[in-house]
Design a protein around this motif. Structure first.
Motif, short mmCIF file in Angstrom:
data_model
loop_
_atom_site.label_atom_id
_atom_site.label_comp_id
_atom_site.label_asym_id
_atom_site.label_seq_id
_atom_site.Cartn_x
_atom_site.Cartn_y
_atom_site.Cartn_z
N GLU A 30 8.21 5.94 -7.77
CA GLU A 30 8.32 5.37 -6.42
C GLU A 30 6.95 4.93 -5.92
O GLU A 30 5.95 5.62 -6.13
N VAL A 31 6.93 3.76 -5.28
CA VAL A 31 5.70 3.22 -4.69
C VAL A 31 6.00 2.84 -3.25
O VAL A 31 7.15 2.63 -2.87
N GLU A 32 4.95 2.77 -2.47
CA GLU A 32 5.12 2.35 -1.09
C GLU A 32 5.15 0.83 -1.01
O GLU A 32 4.55 0.14 -1.82
N LYS A 33 5.82 0.35 0.01
CA LYS A 33 5.92 -1.09 0.23
C LYS A 33 4.56 -1.63 0.66
O LYS A 33 3.90 -1.06 1.53
N ILE A 34 4.14 -2.72 0.06
CA ILE A 34 2.86 -3.36 0.38
C ILE A 34 3.03 -4.24 1.61
O ILE A 34 3.96 -5.04 1.68
N GLU A 35 2.15 -4.05 2.57
CA GLU A 35 2.16 -4.90 3.76
C GLU A 35 1.36 -6.17 3.45
O GLU A 35 0.19 -6.10 3.08
N ILE A 59 12.22 -13.82 -8.07
CA ILE A 59 11.76 -13.18 -6.84
C ILE A 59 11.40 -11.73 -7.12
O ILE A 59 12.17 -10.99 -7.74
N ILE A 60 10.23 -11.33 -6.65
CA ILE A 60 9.82 -9.94 -6.71
C ILE A 60 10.02 -9.37 -5.31
O ILE A 60 9.51 -9.91 -4.34
N TYR A 61 10.80 -8.28 -5.23
CA TYR A 61 11.12 -7.71 -3.93
C TYR A 61 11.13 -6.18 -4.01
O TYR A 61 11.24 -5.59 -5.08
N TYR A 62 11.02 -5.56 -2.85
CA TYR A 62 11.00 -4.10 -2.73
C TYR A 62 12.42 -3.59 -2.58
O TYR A 62 13.19 -4.07 -1.75
N MET A 95 11.85 -7.98 2.50
CA MET A 95 11.53 -7.21 1.29
C MET A 95 10.86 -8.06 0.21
O MET A 95 10.37 -7.52 -0.78
N ILE A 96 10.83 -9.37 0.39
CA ILE A 96 10.26 -10.27 -0.63
C ILE A 96 8.75 -10.17 -0.65
O ILE A 96 8.09 -10.24 0.38
#
Length: 101
Positions: A30-35, A59-62, A95-96
């Protein structure tokens, strides 16, 4: 022995149902979402404005603690609801992380 019965003897046997899925879930890191920066968000907005149904994209998405890449044709875009659908996967605009055409 009938042909249909012969084939069934070679099917895989899973003594522990769901065990493989549980192992895959444990392997997931698990990783945190990048702002994203303002410039990156503006560029994503620009890219989203150019997309149309039928475009081939990657598409790379969270998604649930991990970044996932989905490649395929866009089958639906809902700008008012802020999501698009690649093949059968709904992806929220929020999320993208990256869009490749």
């Amino acid at each position: 022995m009938p042909r249909a019965d012969r084939a069934s003897q070679f099917q895989p046997f899973a003594a522990l149902k769901g065990f493989e899925e549980a192992l895959k879930e444990r392997e997931r890191i698990e990783v945190e979402k990048i702002e994203l920066s303002e410039e990156a968000l503006d560029y994503l907005d620009y890219q989203l404005s150019l997309l149309k149904v039928g475009d081939m994209v990657s598409i790379i998405y969270y998604d649930y603690g991990a970044y996932v890449q989905k490649t395929g044709l866009i089958s639906n875009i809902k700008k008012d609801a802020k999501y698009l659908t690649v093949v059968t996967t709904d992806i929220s605009f929020d999320m993208i992380r990256e869009i490749r055409t």
